[in-house]
Motif scaffolding. Structure first.
Motif, mmCIF file in Angstrom:
data_model
loop_
_atom_site.group_PDB
_atom_site.id
_atom_site.type_symbol
_atom_site.label_atom_id
_atom_site.label_comp_id
_atom_site.label_asym_id
_atom_site.label_seq_id
_atom_site.Cartn_x
_atom_site.Cartn_y
_atom_site.Cartn_z
ATOM 1 N N ALA A 43 0.831 -1.207 0.000
ATOM 2 C CA ALA A 43 0.000 0.000 0.000
ATOM 3 C C ALA A 43 0.863 1.253 0.000
ATOM 4 N N TRP A 44 0.408 2.247 -0.724
ATOM 5 C CA TRP A 44 1.009 3.586 -0.811
ATOM 6 C C TRP A 44 2.330 3.622 -1.593
ATOM 7 N N HIS A 45 2.905 2.448 -1.874
ATOM 8 C CA HIS A 45 4.161 2.374 -2.598
ATOM 9 C C HIS A 45 3.912 2.321 -4.112
ATOM 10 N N GLY A 46 4.905 1.961 -4.861
ATOM 11 C CA GLY A 46 4.803 1.794 -6.302
ATOM 12 C C GLY A 46 5.900 0.860 -6.752
ATOM 13 N N LEU A 69 0.732 -0.540 -9.286
ATOM 14 C CA LEU A 69 -0.715 -0.741 -9.296
ATOM 15 C C LEU A 69 -1.409 0.571 -9.663
ATOM 16 N N THR A 70 -2.561 0.470 -10.299
ATOM 17 C CA THR A 70 -3.283 1.645 -10.778
ATOM 18 C C THR A 70 -3.520 2.655 -9.657
ATOM 19 N N GLY A 71 -3.160 3.912 -9.938
ATOM 20 C CA GLY A 71 -3.352 4.987 -8.979
ATOM 21 C C GLY A 71 -2.156 5.242 -8.090
ATOM 22 N N LEU A 72 -1.098 4.447 -8.270
ATOM 23 C CA LEU A 72 0.094 4.551 -7.418
ATOM 24 C C LEU A 72 1.353 4.624 -8.275
ATOM 25 N N HIS A 77 -1.293 9.209 -11.727
ATOM 26 C CA HIS A 77 -2.164 10.125 -12.483
ATOM 27 C C HIS A 77 -3.493 9.468 -12.846
ATOM 28 N N LEU A 78 -3.604 8.152 -12.645
ATOM 29 C CA LEU A 78 -4.841 7.432 -12.944
ATOM 30 C C LEU A 78 -5.712 7.255 -11.708
ATOM 31 N N PHE A 79 -5.357 7.940 -10.621
ATOM 32 C CA PHE A 79 -6.084 7.789 -9.356
ATOM 33 C C PHE A 79 -7.583 8.052 -9.544
ATOM 34 N N SER A 80 -8.385 7.187 -8.927
ATOM 35 C CA SER A 80 -9.841 7.329 -8.957
ATOM 36 C C SER A 80 -10.411 6.646 -7.727
ATOM 37 N N ARG A 81 -11.502 7.175 -7.195
ATOM 38 C CA ARG A 81 -12.122 6.557 -6.019
ATOM 39 C C ARG A 81 -12.704 5.185 -6.363
ATOM 40 N N ASP A 82 -12.856 4.886 -7.659
ATOM 41 C CA ASP A 82 -13.450 3.617 -8.081
ATOM 42 C C ASP A 82 -12.434 2.485 -8.174
ATOM 43 N N SER A 188 18.003 9.149 4.429
ATOM 44 C CA SER A 188 17.918 9.169 2.962
ATOM 45 C C SER A 188 16.823 8.240 2.457
ATOM 46 N N ASP A 189 16.656 7.082 3.117
ATOM 47 C CA ASP A 189 15.594 6.161 2.723
ATOM 48 C C ASP A 189 14.224 6.733 3.064
ATOM 49 N N ALA A 190 14.112 7.333 4.251
ATOM 50 C CA ALA A 190 12.845 7.942 4.661
ATOM 51 C C ALA A 190 12.457 9.066 3.707
ATOM 52 N N ALA A 191 13.447 9.853 3.282
ATOM 53 C CA ALA A 191 13.176 10.940 2.342
ATOM 54 C C ALA A 191 12.723 10.396 0.995
ATOM 55 N N TRP A 192 13.328 9.287 0.572
ATOM 56 C CA TRP A 192 12.938 8.645 -0.693
ATOM 57 C C TRP A 192 11.475 8.214 -0.642
ATOM 58 N N LEU A 193 11.080 7.549 0.457
ATOM 59 C CA LEU A 193 9.692 7.147 0.602
ATOM 60 C C LEU A 193 8.776 8.357 0.657
ATOM 61 N N GLN A 194 9.148 9.347 1.434
ATOM 62 C CA GLN A 194 8.300 10.523 1.609
ATOM 63 C C GLN A 194 7.999 11.198 0.269
ATOM 64 N N ARG A 195 8.977 11.168 -0.638
ATOM 65 C CA ARG A 195 8.783 11.786 -1.957
ATOM 66 C C ARG A 195 7.819 10.998 -2.832
ATOM 67 N N HIS A 196 7.741 9.681 -2.612
ATOM 68 C CA HIS A 196 7.022 8.843 -3.571
ATOM 69 C C HIS A 196 5.765 8.153 -3.051
ATOM 70 N N LEU A 197 5.569 8.082 -1.735
ATOM 71 C CA LEU A 197 4.350 7.458 -1.211
ATOM 72 C C LEU A 197 3.126 8.246 -1.668
ATOM 73 N N ARG A 198 2.085 7.536 -2.062
ATOM 74 C CA ARG A 198 0.863 8.165 -2.564
ATOM 75 C C ARG A 198 -0.363 7.577 -1.854
ATOM 76 N N PRO A 199 -1.450 8.336 -1.769
ATOM 77 C CA PRO A 199 -2.669 7.825 -1.129
ATOM 78 C C PRO A 199 -3.235 6.614 -1.861
ATOM 79 N N MET A 200 -3.879 5.749 -1.113
ATOM 80 C CA MET A 200 -4.584 4.604 -1.687
ATOM 81 C C MET A 200 -6.021 4.996 -2.002
#
Length: 273
Positions: A43-46, A69-72, A77-82, A188-200
């Motif tokens: 979750a939240w990764h890519g 996975l779609t939305g991540l 850019h393909l994020f959708s509530r569906d 450095s790892d935490a910063a990497w995640l912080q830049r790329h984690l996205r909402p589910m």
């Protein structure tokens, strides 16, 4: 002619030396079994989070796919509530079908364990082994059984997460946890995640998935438990399957996001499995 023979002998010797050197460094030789890995993120990764692990596997000659996975990830850019768990299952099915893969190792990390369980519902033995990396998985995968990601949380955790979805995610998005929640502490790892984690997408959390077959039940499957430190919510899962004869069980001395913090150890484990 004498010179040519001498050159041929020298070239042959050089080639033999190079092959020996390659073998000694751990790169796959002609006698090694090369595998195909499809790595499914949590979750939240890519797909980006597998970069270090994939680099090691490819250096050993293995074929590796790291879809987002779609939305991540690169598909945010393909994020959708569906978007739902079913959507993510279809993402992986599409990779397997499009690339015409078979006899593959399918790896699911964390939430990705739910995804590969759904994929197993369709692919079954086409996958040589399902590998659950510190992952969630439904306890009941019998035909007709349904589950939701939210089912795995305590009532208190579920309430807190739904509150976060409505307040921070405006009812459509499940905001990411901080890197520390995944035992990622190196700056450095935490910063990497912080830049790329996205909402589910919200439906991945509250929507349901129903099995038509039996998921990964009865198939070749391995569970890798991250134990240093253990992810508290998964400790009951670790304890439940440690002595379950239907699973191959092993551990890795790393935290929940071993894909980031222990890529060499993890890659070695995957190749051993």
């Amino acid at each position: 002619m004498i010179r040519r023979r001498g050159s041929l002998k020298a070239a042959s010797a050089a080639l033999a030396g190079a092959m020996t050197a390659v073998s000694n460094t751990g790169i796959a030789s002609a006698t090694d079994k090369l595998r195909t890995f499809v790595l499914v993120h949590g979750a939240w990764h890519g797909g980006w989070c597998w970069r270090r692990v994939a680099d090691v596997l490819r250096a050993h000659g293995h074929r590796v796919f790291t879809p987002s996975l779609t939305g991540l990830g690169d598909r945010a850019h393909l994020f959708s509530r569906d978007i739902s768990l079913q959507t993510h299952v279809e993402d992986i099915l599409s990779v397997v079908e499009t690339e015409e893969l078979s006899d593959l190792a399918l790896v699911g990390h964390s939430y990705g364990g739910l995804v590969i369980s759904g994929v197993a519902n369709t692919l079954r033995e086409r996958v040589s082994r399902y590998i659950y990396l510190d992952a969630r998985f439904p306890s009941d995968m019998s035909p007709g059984a349904s589950f939701s990601w939210s089912d795995f949380d305590t009532p208190e955790t579920r309430e807190a997460r739904l509150k976060s979805i409505h307040e921070q995610g405006k009812g459509v998005a499940f905001p990411p946890s901080p890197p520390s929640a995944f035992a990622v502490t190196k700056p450095s790892d935490a910063a990497w995640l912080q830049r790329h984690l996205r909402p589910m997408p919200v439906q991945t959390y509250i929507g349901t998935f129903t099995f038509k077959n039996s998921g990964s039940d009865g198939l070749q499957r391995t569970y890798i438990a991250a134990i240093k430190p253990p992810y508290a919510a998964l400790v009951p899962t670790h304890n439940r399957i440690r002595n379950d004869h239907t699973w191959s069980f092993t551990t890795i001395e790393a935290g929940h996001d071993a894909v980031v913090t222990a890529p060499d150890k993890l890659a070695s484990l995957l190749m051993a499995v």
